[in-house]
Design a protein around this motif. Structure first.
Motif, PDB file in Angstrom:
ATOM      1  N   GLY A  53       0.846  -1.452  -0.014  1.00 16.47           N
ATOM      2  CA  GLY A  53       0.060   0.022  -0.198  1.00 16.47           C
ATOM      3  C   GLY A  53       0.750   1.246  -0.205  1.00 16.47           C
ATOM      4  O   GLY A  53       2.064   1.314  -0.543  1.00 16.47           O
ATOM      5  N   ASP A  54       0.470   2.168   0.789  1.00 21.24           N
ATOM      6  CA  ASP A  54       1.205   3.628   0.576  1.00 21.24           C
ATOM      7  C   ASP A  54       2.075   3.412   1.815  1.00 21.24           C
ATOM      8  O   ASP A  54       2.519   4.348   2.567  1.00 21.24           O
ATOM      9  N   LEU A  55       2.883   2.491   1.755  1.00 24.64           N
ATOM     10  CA  LEU A  55       4.001   1.929   2.886  1.00 24.64           C
ATOM     11  C   LEU A  55       5.094   1.319   2.144  1.00 24.64           C
ATOM     12  O   LEU A  55       4.429   0.636   1.024  1.00 24.64           O
TER      13      LEU A  55
ATOM     14  N   GLU B 138      14.295  12.671   5.282  1.00 24.32           N
ATOM     15  CA  GLU B 138      13.032  13.070   4.654  1.00 24.32           C
ATOM     16  C   GLU B 138      12.258  11.715   4.806  1.00 24.32           C
ATOM     17  O   GLU B 138      10.891  11.706   5.264  1.00 24.32           O
ATOM     18  N   TYR B 139      12.748  10.776   4.313  1.00 19.86           N
ATOM     19  CA  TYR B 139      11.889   9.604   3.928  1.00 19.86           C
ATOM     20  C   TYR B 139      11.646   8.910   5.295  1.00 19.86           C
ATOM     21  O   TYR B 139      10.560   8.259   5.628  1.00 19.86           O
ATOM     22  N   ALA B 140      12.558   8.886   6.239  1.00 19.96           N
ATOM     23  CA  ALA B 140      12.493   8.512   7.714  1.00 19.96           C
ATOM     24  C   ALA B 140      11.448   9.206   8.265  1.00 19.96           C
ATOM     25  O   ALA B 140      10.299   8.460   9.001  1.00 19.96           O
TER      26      ALA B 140
ATOM     27  N   GLY C 215       7.924   7.315   9.480  1.00 16.39           N
ATOM     28  CA  GLY C 215       7.687   7.373  10.879  1.00 16.39           C
ATOM     29  C   GLY C 215       6.416   7.983  11.087  1.00 16.39           C
ATOM     30  O   GLY C 215       5.533   7.462  11.973  1.00 16.39           O
ATOM     31  N   SER C 216       5.861   8.987  10.467  1.00 18.58           N
ATOM     32  CA  SER C 216       4.356   9.478  10.771  1.00 18.58           C
ATOM     33  C   SER C 216       3.301   8.509  10.357  1.00 18.58           C
ATOM     34  O   SER C 216       2.391   8.394  10.924  1.00 18.58           O
ATOM     35  N   ARG C 217       3.755   7.643   9.215  1.00 19.86           N
ATOM     36  CA  ARG C 217       2.748   6.856   8.810  1.00 19.86           C
ATOM     37  C   ARG C 217       2.484   5.485   9.812  1.00 19.86           C
ATOM     38  O   ARG C 217       1.694   5.069  10.163  1.00 19.86           O
TER      39      ARG C 217
END
Length: 102
Positions: A22-24, A74-76, A80-82
């Motif tokens: 998914g979006d992960l 940035e990606y971390a 992390g927020s997801r």
């Protein structure tokens, strides 16, 4: 998140997996100690959090679950927020309190 049972061609290959897409970042988790989807999701979050922490601390991600993006702050932060959202919405919440799309 999918639960998959396969017939392996070799005895040392796992036959039950949870797959997250998914979006992960996609990942698969072996089911040895995972009893249901909430435990699978919690395991996914724990493993991906190790990647986030390593990136934010400037450590190697070589021996951590692979993530299909560059190990940047940035990606971390995005991941992390997801992961935090997954924890808040789905992990440890009784089934009767789960959000539905009704």
């Amino acid at each position: 998140m999918f639960y998959v049972q396969v017939t392996p061609r070799r005895s040392w290959i796992d036959d039950r997996l949870w797959i997250v897409i998914g979006d992960l970042p996609p990942a698969y988790l072996v089911c040895d100690n995972i009893n249901d989807w909430q435990e699978a999701l919690a395991t996914y979050v724990e493993e991906m959090k190790k990647w986030v922490d390593a990136v934010l601390e400037g450590r190697s991600t070589e021996h951590i679950i692979p993530v299909n993006v560059a190990p940047t702050v940035e990606y971390a932060n995005m991941l992390g927020s997801r992961l935090q959202l997954l924890k808040e919405l789905f992990i440890g919440i009784p089934k009767e309190e789960m959000p539905t799309d009704r």
